[in-house]
Write an enzyme that holds these catalytic residues in place. Structure first.
Site, PDB file in Angstrom:
ATOM      1  N   GLU A  16       0.805  -1.225   0.000  1.00  9.59           N
ATOM      2  CA  GLU A  16       0.000   0.000   0.000  1.00  9.59           C
ATOM      3  C   GLU A  16       0.838   1.275   0.000  1.00  9.59           C
ATOM      4  O   GLU A  16       0.324   2.367  -0.250  1.00  9.59           O
ATOM      5  CB  GLU A  16      -0.934  -0.003   1.216  1.00  9.59           C
ATOM      6  N   GLU A  45       6.466 -22.393   7.598  1.00  9.59           N
ATOM      7  CA  GLU A  45       6.975 -21.535   8.665  1.00  9.59           C
ATOM      8  C   GLU A  45       7.983 -22.247   9.567  1.00  9.59           C
ATOM      9  O   GLU A  45       8.662 -21.612  10.372  1.00  9.59           O
ATOM     10  CB  GLU A  45       5.828 -20.998   9.513  1.00  9.59           C
TER      11      GLU A  45
END
Length: 283
Positions: A91, A122
């Site tokens: 953004e 992960e």
């Protein structure tokens, strides 16, 4: 960058994020009670962040300096934490006109993990560092590791290696005294307490991480001069809503009508350039 070896250190810590919810028999609650209780828990998040403001302030100053010197900021996380980092990074170019590639979000499992969980991604202690090296990380950069538990191997392993290689490492977690905090030069610990649904860190912990990322990136962009007064003067004009917003900014700043503001915005392509060029002409 050459990988230096680091010792594997295991820290025992209390995982508050995994403690039992303060609420029982959720399936028996009325909907309104579910909502009230979730909202009550969410209210605890800004209070927890408030106790971390001075640490966040230090991080903002450090990140700002790195970016001023030409470095980059990396967000590194898995699951919800990784997605939040990617959202924030993506953004910044349209909102503040930041060049693409100055802030990079990395997630365990790669881009496909943005939409769908990648099993055991992960848990790879080496993968986070490998992803950073693939993006040519250097001592000019800063790496922000995000992990609600503070124990995610993908993130902890990367930050440990960053520290050994003298790369500024920041940690954002919701557990105290975690391996992530130990690995980071500057840990931010937002202790929001047990989740409404036990262990569901997409809830309060995710909200806390999102708010802190908002604070860091927005404050850094302001420090870099990407905001004038309270306006996003460097935003990219990628849709009609933003063009309308830019037009209103010019009308207000230069005291001109809508038609002239629209014409100037189309001519210069950005609010900042239109303001600067007009003032140079008038002077």
């Amino acid at each position: 960058m050459e990988l230096r070896k680091y010792p594997t250190i295991v820290f025992m810590n209390e995982k508050i994020t995994e403690k039992d919810s303060l609420y029982q028999d959720l399936e028996k609650m009325e909907i309104i009670d579910l909502l009230k209780n979730i909202n009550a828990e969410d209210k605890k998040v800004p209070q927890a962040i408030e106790s971390c403001l001075h640490r966040i302030e230090t991080v903002v100053m450090l990140v700002t300096q790195k970016l001023k010197e030409g470095g980059r900021m990396f967000y590194l996380g898995a699951g919800t934490s990784g997605r939040l980092g990617i959202v924030d990074a993506s953004e910044l170019p349209p909102t503040f006109g930041l060049e693409h590639g100055r802030v990079i979000g990395l997630i365990a499992g790669g881009d496909k993990a943005i939409r769908k969980a990648v099993e055991f991604a992960e848990d790879d202690r080496e993968a986070g560092w490998k992803d950073l090296v693939a993006n040519q990380v250097s001592q000019k950069d800063v790496v922000i590791g995000i992990a609600a538990s503070g124990t995610t191997p993908y993130v902890v392993g990367a930050l440990e290696t960053c520290a050994v290689n003298q790369i500024l490492a920041i940690g954002i977690t919701c557990n105290p005294g975690s391996p992530l905090s130990k690995a980071a030069h500057y840990p931010i610990e937002i202790i929001v307490g047990p989740e409404f649904v036990t262990g569901s860190t997409r809830m309060k912990a995710g909200t806390a991480q999102k708010l802190v990322l908002n604070m860091i990136s927005t404050a850094v962009m302001i420090q870099l001069g990407r905001v004038k007064d309270n306006k996003m003067v460097d935003m990219q004009l990628t849709n009609n809503k933003l063009i309308d917003r830019g037009t209103r900014m010019l009308m207000e700043e230069l005291k001109i009508d809508e038609s002239e503001a629209d014409k100037m915005l189309k001519k210069f392509g950005s609010v900042r350039k239109a303001i600067e060029e007009t003032r140079n002409t008038r002077s």
